[in-house]
Design a protein around this motif. Sequence first.
Motif, mmCIF file in Angstrom:
data_model
loop_
_atom_site.group_PDB
_atom_site.id
_atom_site.type_symbol
_atom_site.label_atom_id
_atom_site.label_comp_id
_atom_site.label_asym_id
_atom_site.label_seq_id
_atom_site.Cartn_x
_atom_site.Cartn_y
_atom_site.Cartn_z
ATOM 1 N N LEU A 1 50.025 28.960 -31.308
ATOM 2 C CA LEU A 1 48.663 28.458 -31.463
ATOM 3 C C LEU A 1 47.740 29.018 -30.389
ATOM 4 O O LEU A 1 46.578 29.329 -30.660
ATOM 5 C CB LEU A 1 48.665 26.932 -31.429
ATOM 6 C CG LEU A 1 49.341 26.273 -32.639
ATOM 7 C CD1 LEU A 1 49.440 24.771 -32.435
ATOM 8 C CD2 LEU A 1 48.596 26.593 -33.920
ATOM 9 N N ALA B 1 47.021 32.481 -31.465
ATOM 10 C CA ALA B 1 46.154 32.490 -32.647
ATOM 11 C C ALA B 1 44.705 32.194 -32.281
ATOM 12 O O ALA B 1 43.784 32.795 -32.837
ATOM 13 C CB ALA B 1 46.655 31.468 -33.668
ATOM 14 N N LEU B 2 44.492 31.271 -31.339
ATOM 15 C CA LEU B 2 43.125 30.972 -30.894
ATOM 16 C C LEU B 2 42.466 32.234 -30.352
ATOM 17 O O LEU B 2 41.302 32.531 -30.670
ATOM 18 C CB LEU B 2 43.157 29.881 -29.822
ATOM 19 C CG LEU B 2 41.808 29.526 -29.175
ATOM 20 C CD1 LEU B 2 40.814 29.026 -30.216
ATOM 21 C CD2 LEU B 2 42.018 28.465 -28.091
ATOM 22 N N VAL C 1 49.091 37.972 -33.955
ATOM 23 C CA VAL C 1 49.372 36.643 -33.408
ATOM 24 C C VAL C 1 50.812 36.582 -32.930
ATOM 25 O O VAL C 1 51.099 36.113 -31.815
ATOM 26 C CB VAL C 1 49.112 35.553 -34.468
ATOM 27 C CG1 VAL C 1 49.548 34.181 -33.933
ATOM 28 C CG2 VAL C 1 47.642 35.523 -34.863
ATOM 29 N N VAL D 1 45.225 25.459 -35.326
ATOM 30 C CA VAL D 1 44.504 25.848 -34.111
ATOM 31 C C VAL D 1 43.382 24.861 -33.825
ATOM 32 O O VAL D 1 43.211 24.393 -32.693
ATOM 33 C CB VAL D 1 43.944 27.284 -34.248
ATOM 34 C CG1 VAL D 1 42.898 27.559 -33.171
ATOM 35 C CG2 VAL D 1 45.070 28.295 -34.137
ATOM 36 N N ALA E 1 44.401 22.991 -30.633
ATOM 37 C CA ALA E 1 43.892 23.775 -29.510
ATOM 38 C C ALA E 1 42.421 23.534 -29.232
ATOM 39 O O ALA E 1 41.946 23.726 -28.120
ATOM 40 C CB ALA E 1 44.119 25.272 -29.758
ATOM 41 N N ARG F 1 36.667 31.377 -26.116
ATOM 42 C CA ARG F 1 37.567 31.345 -27.272
ATOM 43 C C ARG F 1 37.040 30.368 -28.317
ATOM 44 O O ARG F 1 37.050 30.658 -29.518
ATOM 45 C CB ARG F 1 38.969 30.932 -26.827
ATOM 46 C CG ARG F 1 39.637 31.911 -25.858
ATOM 47 C CD ARG F 1 40.908 31.309 -25.323
ATOM 48 N NE ARG F 1 40.641 30.023 -24.675
ATOM 49 C CZ ARG F 1 41.585 29.155 -24.300
ATOM 50 N NH1 ARG F 1 42.848 29.437 -24.533
ATOM 51 N NH2 ARG F 1 41.256 28.028 -23.710
#
Length: 210
Positions: free
Chosen positions: A21, A24-25, A41, A66, A70, A110
């Motif tokens: 995660l 991926a963010l 990723v 995500v 996140a 991000r």
Amino acid sequence: MLPPGEPKFRRRPADRPAEILAAALEVFADYGFHAARLEEVARRAGVSKGALYLYFETKADLFRAVVQTAVTPNFEHVKAMAVAAAATGFESALRTGVGLLARNVIADRRISGVVRLVIAESRTHPELATIWYETVIAPGVALMTTLISEAQTRGEVRAGDPRMFAFGLMGPMILSIVWRETFEPVGAEPVDVPKLADQHVETILRGMRP
């Protein structure tokens, strides 16, 4: 000690979803949704693409995770602090909430990159807008509307549509994200988001007081 090159997911299996995660963010923020590749990723997370698919069947599933794990916790922290501060009055809640939002959420490139992604790609991928709206926007607007309505009942805020007040509060914060993600890359002077937030709070308080 494990041999050099041992995959991270074999060293720390319990950490695998969190590492995926986090990677991926970054990838979504860097490339957007359409151009993001699950291979990238997996590479950044230090896992195989097959291992990634054990947890997330599609890219949309990964994006939802995500946002929920996140991104949302940052907003939840801001909401909790604002609610706690509301015990001493609306002004305290506003200063706390907007200040934390600017410094801990919007200042994170991000997260602002994910916001840009949602704005740019929601026409072709409406599920992204749905995920963001249901997870972040709707709860946030509802909380602000409630805090303002309660403050009006106490006589701390003048009469007016509390939901429209909530939208007015968030306008400059959204503009700062658009500015950073769209215009700064082509040479526009950067905006100091915390400074903008502090000044906006003073302006909005003057306008909302009875």
